[in-house]
Design a protein around this motif. Structure first.
Motif, PDB file in Angstrom:
ATOM      1  N   GLN A  12       6.161 -11.569  -3.149  1.00  0.00           N
ATOM      2  CA  GLN A  12       5.815 -10.155  -3.227  1.00  0.00           C
ATOM      3  C   GLN A  12       6.981  -9.302  -3.737  1.00  0.00           C
ATOM      4  N   GLU A  17       5.882 -16.091   1.098  1.00  0.00           N
ATOM      5  CA  GLU A  17       5.004 -15.010   0.674  1.00  0.00           C
ATOM      6  C   GLU A  17       5.797 -13.729   0.414  1.00  0.00           C
ATOM      7  N   ARG A  47      -3.654  -9.868  -1.554  1.00  0.00           N
ATOM      8  CA  ARG A  47      -2.538 -10.575  -0.932  1.00  0.00           C
ATOM      9  C   ARG A  47      -2.414 -11.941  -1.596  1.00  0.00           C
TER      10      ARG A  47
END
Length: 216
Positions: free
Chosen positions: A191, A187, A127
């Protein structure tokens, strides 16, 4: 190029563009509109239909003092819903969420909403690592629930977690919605940037195919 050759080129280009769009257009939408992800409660703890693949991790969480809360679904635009199963440890002020990732592999992440409105997230799979005011996100790949919990609690140092009463099923659903609509957007965009690029390439292929045919 003759007419049949031009037609074949256009068809091949459209097929390629269609494949790229089917794989990536939803990611482009998620990049630009992360707040459109719908999060809805699915079943309370006593009615959770936990997949067999997640049972070992669930047992380890309960051994650590986590209690089951319930399941919820997260649904981006143009995609099916992903079902997640959540436990809570009010003493440590941590949510633990299990779900099945790619190739149906078990995934676990820990989430703590902060009193300030921020979040700390620690996952047992890769992550993006972020350390921003009021927001920390990272991973400890393939870590056991016990090791992940220790790391997560250490990352809470100096921050003010939400009160223990916030660690309920309803509180988890609210935290998920707030994450998508607020601090989680950065985030999400990291991604899904590749999805935007592939979508742009697909649209360029379509435009090139028709413009090339017209020019021919």
């Amino acid at each position: 190029m003759n007419v049949l050759g031009q037609l074949g080129f256009v068809v091949a280009s459209l097929v390629l563009a269609g494949v790229l769009l089917s794989l990536n257009f939803w990611r482009a939408l998620l990049f630009f509109f992360p707040g459109t992800v719908r999060i809805e409660p699915e079943a309370p703890a006593d009615q959770m239909d936990l997949p067999e693949a997640l049972a070992p991790l669930a047992g380890q969480l309960q051994a650590l003092g986590f209690t089951p809360l319930g399941s919820h679904e997260e649904k981006p635009l143009l995609q099916g819903a992903t079902r997640s199963y959540t436990w809570a440890h009010p003493g440590e002020r941590v949510f633990a969420t299990l779900h099945l990732g790619k190739e149906e592999l078990p995934r676990l992440y820990l989430l703590t909403p902060l009193a300030s409105g921020g979040f700390v997230v620690t996952a047992s799979y890769r992550r993006p690592a972020l350390d921003l005011p009021g927001y920390r996100s990272g991973s400890l790949e393939d870590a056991s629930p016990e090791r992940l919990l220790r790391a997560h609690v250490r990352r809470l140092d100096g921050l003010g977690p939400a009160e223990p009463g916030a660690f309920t099923w309803e509180g988890r659903v609210q935290a998920g919605r707030a994450w998508y609509q607020g601090l989680g957007r950065r985030e999400i965009r990291r991604q899904n940037l590749q999805g935007v690029l592939w979508t742009a390439i697909a649209l360029a292929i379509v435009a090139g195919a028709f413009l090339g045919r017209r020019a021919g």
